[in-house]
Enzyme design. Sequence first.
Site, PDB file in Angstrom:
ATOM      1  N   TYR A   1       3.172  -0.663  15.786  1.00 13.95           N
ATOM      2  CA  TYR A   1       1.858  -0.880  14.881  1.00 13.95           C
ATOM      3  C   TYR A   1       0.840  -2.156  15.863  1.00 13.95           C
ATOM      4  CZ  TYR A   1       0.306  -4.001  11.149  1.00 13.95           C
ATOM      5  OH  TYR A   1      -0.516  -3.946  10.416  1.00 13.95           O
TER       6      TYR A   1
ATOM      7  N   GLU B   1      -2.397 -10.159  12.955  1.00 11.11           N
ATOM      8  CA  GLU B   1      -1.207  -9.530  12.924  1.00 11.11           C
ATOM      9  C   GLU B   1       0.188 -10.203  13.328  1.00 11.11           C
ATOM     10  OE1 GLU B   1      -1.662  -5.855  11.432  1.00 11.11           O
ATOM     11  OE2 GLU B   1      -3.685  -6.780  11.187  1.00 11.11           O
TER      12      GLU B   1
ATOM     13  N   ASP C   1       1.657   0.097   8.185  1.00  6.54           N
ATOM     14  CA  ASP C   1       2.021  -0.912   7.713  1.00  6.54           C
ATOM     15  C   ASP C   1       2.934  -0.381   6.676  1.00  6.54           C
ATOM     16  OD1 ASP C   1       0.043  -1.198   6.141  1.00  6.54           O
ATOM     17  OD2 ASP C   1       0.259  -3.658   6.380  1.00  6.54           O
TER      18      ASP C   1
ATOM     19  N   CYS D   1      -4.698  11.569  -6.505  1.00  6.02           N
ATOM     20  CA  CYS D   1      -3.624  11.426  -5.575  1.00  6.02           C
ATOM     21  C   CYS D   1      -2.523  12.159  -6.774  1.00  6.02           C
ATOM     22  CB  CYS D   1      -3.291   9.848  -6.745  1.00  6.02           C
ATOM     23  SG  CYS D   1      -2.033   9.186  -6.424  1.00  6.02           S
TER      24      CYS D   1
HETATM   25  S1  SF4 Z   1      -3.707   6.621  -7.942  1.00  9.67           S
HETATM   26 FE1  SF4 Z   1      -1.933   4.938  -8.343  1.00  9.67          FE
HETATM   27  S2  SF4 Z   1      -0.600   5.207  -7.529  1.00  9.67           S
HETATM   28 FE2  SF4 Z   1      -2.285   6.840  -6.438  1.00  9.67          FE
HETATM   29  S3  SF4 Z   1      -2.649   5.974  -4.923  1.00  9.67           S
HETATM   30 FE3  SF4 Z   1      -4.700   5.179  -6.650  1.00  9.67          FE
HETATM   31  S4  SF4 Z   1      -3.332   3.425  -6.911  1.00  9.67           S
HETATM   32 FE4  SF4 Z   1      -1.840   4.497  -6.192  1.00  9.67          FE
END
Ligand code: SF4
Length: 315
Positions: free
Chosen positions: A143, A60, A161, A232
């Site tokens: 951290y 680390e 991180d 996402c």
């Molecule tokens: S979909 Fe793409 S931008 Fe979203 S977390 Fe996964 S790799 Fe990252």
Amino acid sequence: MTAPTKPLPGSPAPGDPDRTAGTAPGEQLHAPVIAWFDEHARDLPWRRPEAGPWGVMVSEFMLQQTPVSRVLPVYEQWMARWPRPADLAAEPPGEAVRAWGRLGYPRRALRLHGAAVAITERHGGDVPSDHAQLLALPGIGEYTAAAVASFAYGRRHAVLDTNVRRVFARAVTGVQYPPNATTAAERRLARALLPEDEGTAARWAAASMELGALVCTAKNETCHRCPITAQCAWRLAGKPEHDGPPRRGQTYAGTDRQVRGKLLAVLREAHAPVPQAVLDGVWHEPVQRARALDGLVADGLVEPLPDGMYRLPLS
Ligand code: SF4
């Protein structure tokens, strides 16, 4: 898997990293990210059982500002030479600086040596498992304490991180990059995302970090290989471009850091004190050279001797 049409329930809106109220925002992320990690995690020496807590701590320190590929050989040599904190503590700090080689930011070597001394003196040579005791060691910040407690002892801590911050910024907050420096809002979000169960939390910490290192990279993220691509927030929003403050660059050439690196390289190679005239040969610009050398002395990385000689510190 069917892609939802909007970000996770309870996820902050794009550009609003502080909006974490509502249902636990991480629940839909934990299982796929941990399953992905189980299949794709790199076999790194500090993840093997034989590394132990000391191996985790050493890694680390080294990984904080240096990529895995550069850390690997230095880590292996370090652990072969100093397999326990007491082994490192028994040697002068200058030996830690010498063995640090070209990993950069060599104050980390001094801090690691200081931590090894404190572990030997206060904890009988065993790396403590408790976050507060880790944090009380010299040279260990929030951290590193969280990372060691989580990765070495399976404790429940938010380990934040650069890679994790980027994954959270994209997947949950819906922005391309996190702020330049870690914010209180990011810490709150990381805590909100932590699984309740301690063992799962430790897996999640390692898994989300690996996802940022291998898939959700700073440039050219590979969303088609990502286990949470359907959830996402940034991807679902059409990947809006970063509109925050300019991101910090990592310029090196011509900086005091470069001059310090050149001065230290001479002292690392020499196993006897080095005259000022030899150090003067490493950089053409005298004011910057003197400033860099003064900085190394002030940081305790270089010890000036009365006769105009310099060496790595013995104490
Ligand atoms: S979909 Fe793409 S931008 Fe979203 S977390 Fe996964 S790799 Fe990252």
